[in-house]
Scaffold this active site. Structure first.
Site, PDB file in Angstrom:
ATOM      1  CE  LYS A 171      -4.062   1.902   0.224  1.00 50.92           C
ATOM      2  NZ  LYS A 171      -3.624   2.759  -0.885  1.00 50.92           N
ATOM      3  CG  ASN A 226      -5.105  16.783  -0.307  1.00 54.78           C
ATOM      4  OD1 ASN A 226      -4.761  16.079   0.621  1.00 54.78           O
ATOM      5  ND2 ASN A 226      -6.352  16.875  -0.697  1.00 54.78           N
ATOM      6  CE  LYS A 270       4.570   7.401  -2.005  1.00 57.05           C
ATOM      7  NZ  LYS A 270       3.618   7.754  -0.927  1.00 57.05           N
ATOM      8  CG  ASP A 311       2.932  10.951  -3.086  1.00 53.98           C
ATOM      9  OD1 ASP A 311       2.773  10.774  -1.876  1.00 53.98           O
ATOM     10  OD2 ASP A 311       3.924  11.548  -3.558  1.00 53.98           O
ATOM     11  CB  SER A 346      -5.615   4.748   1.678  1.00 50.40           C
ATOM     12  OG  SER A 346      -5.461   5.917   0.913  1.00 50.40           O
TER      13      SER A 346
END
Length: 443
Positions: free
Chosen positions: A89, A239, A125, A165, A375
């Site tokens: 993840k 964000n 990632k 991201d 998430s």
């Protein structure tokens, strides 16, 4: 000589050009020296050597056609680092600076961040050196479709669940999800950060920024303090920064400065978030427009925001943005806490300055875990075919972040370094993953 120097030497030998990855590994290994004494079995079973080596590294070509009909080629990455406690993840980053070193450093950090949430998620990632800035929606769509045409071979709801991201927001997630669904002929929770109409979670947009403030507030509360009445400086205006500013304001603070790559603005009356959101979220414009729109606000094209006097500093922009001289300036100007909203934004020399001056310092793997935590909550909702209310998700997020703080604080105290939250975060995350790796044998 440290007990884990042999691990660092092996990492440098295998990854000689990967500076960011080596920096991330070095920081964690320094904290883990104390673990070796209590857990010699980690040495015997090769846990340290295994945890610094990704389980899988995928590098691929991403060809796409721009609006002028010219073929462009970018490079795509996915590093599936560790799956001991759950499916891989971690986010996808689209930015010109992306390379294998940055993806490995982010994936390595993600292992421990995900472990700290208490949710069953491994670390990974990915991303590309593609730059969405200045591209049309059609160009972004064609790139995302090409990127996912290759990435789809390696991911799945029970294997690897990417998220967004830097450079990857709702638009990009939507295009990638559509392509995955088209190729695999399935509607599944393969990505998080999805639209609310098709499997996304309420509060996901706000999660990293809100979570950062929930962690910071818990840390301040442990010292009989709070956000109330504090001057806050936040780097970035994306964000994470915007929603950290929103929650800090709700908790009684005054956010006086924010930045982007062109400079920063200072508003001593407090940043007006409706104006900032219009500039950065709706129009994707430069931050100097805030100073043009708000009387009394001042724009500076200086590259560092950290010389603006504040009580609390929240670095939310990018890696290695807060240097030793910045930390010295913050200390001189009376900062009491520095909590990371970005991944590894504070250099090792700057961390030393903060810790030597007894400033409360929280590393990103603990304080910015709110995004991946939510998430994980999105994954749970997808698995159950449910949709929770904003209030339900926000309450779960707050509880997770407060629990992370207490876990980190208790671990630091257990290992004889109370208030060293970097050490506490590294050890707590590592031990959970290491024990899972022991249980699963040599794999």
């Amino acid at each position: 000589m440290g007990a884990l120097d042999f691990v660092k030497e092996a990492v440098v030998k295998r990854n000689p050009h990967d500076a960011e990855f080596i920096q991330a590994v070095d920081e964690v290994l320094l904290s883990l020296e104390k673990v070796v004494e209590k857990h010699p079995e980690y040495i015997e079973k090769g846990i340290f050597e295994r945890i610094v080596e990704p389980e899988r590294q995928i590098v691929f070509r991403v060809p796409w056609v721009d609006d002028q009909g010219k073929v462009q080629v970018n490079r795509g990455y996915r590093v599936e680092f560790n799956s001991a406690i759950g499916p891989y993840k971690g986010g996808l980053r689209f930015h010109p600076s992306v390379n294998i070193s940055i993806i490995k450093f982010l994936g390595f950090e993600q292992i421990f961040k995900n472990a700290l949430t208490g949710l069953p998620m491994g670390g990974g990632k990915g991303g590309s050196d593609f730059d969405p800035k200045g591209k049309s929606d059609a160009e972004v769509m064609r790139f995302c479709q090409s990127f996912m045409s290759e990435l789809c071979k390696y991911i799945g709801p029970n294997t690897d669940v990417p998220a967004g991201d830097i450079g990857v927001g709702a638009r990009e997630i939507g295009y990638m999800f559509g392509q995955y669904k088209r190729i695999r002929n399935e509607f599944s929770g393969v990505l998080t950060g999805k639209g609310l109409n098709w499997g996304g979670s309420l509060a996901r947009t706000q999660a990293t920024g809100y979570g950062l403030c929930y962690f910071t507030e818990a840390m301040l509360n442990s010292k009989n303090d709070s956000f109330k009445g504090k001057r806050v400086v936040i780097s970035g205006s994306g964000n994470v920064a915007i929603y950290a500013a929103e929650k800090a304001t709700t908790l009684g603070a005054k956010v006086i400065a924010m930045s982007d790559s062109s400079g920063y603005v200072v508003d001593e009356n407090g940043i007006q978030l409706d104006i900032m959101k219009d500039i950065k979220e709706k129009r994707r414009a430069r931050i100097h427009e805030y100073a043009d729109a708000v009387k009394g606000a001042v724009f500076s094209n200086e590259k560092t925001i950290w010389h603006v006097p504040c009580d609390i500093a929240l670095p939310c922009a990018t890696q290695n943005e807060l240097h030793k001289e910045d930390a010295l300036a913050l200390v001189k100007n009376g900062v009491i806490a520095v909590c990371e909203g970005a991944n590894m934004p504070t250099t090792p020399d700057a961390i030393n300055v903060l810790q030597e001056n007894h400033i409360l310092y929280a590393p990103g793997k603990a304080s910015n875990a709110g995004g991946v935590a939510t998430s994980g909550l999105e994954m749970s909702q997808n698995s159950q075919r449910l949709s929770w209310s904003f209030e339900e998700v926000d309450a779960k997020l707050k509880a997770i972040m407060e629990n992370i703080f207490h876990t980190v604080a208790e671990t630091a105290k257990e290992y004889g370094e109370a208030d060293n939250y970097m050490l506490g975060a590294n050890i707590a995350g590592f031990v959970k993953v290491a024990n899972a790796m022991l249980d699963q044998g040599i794999v």
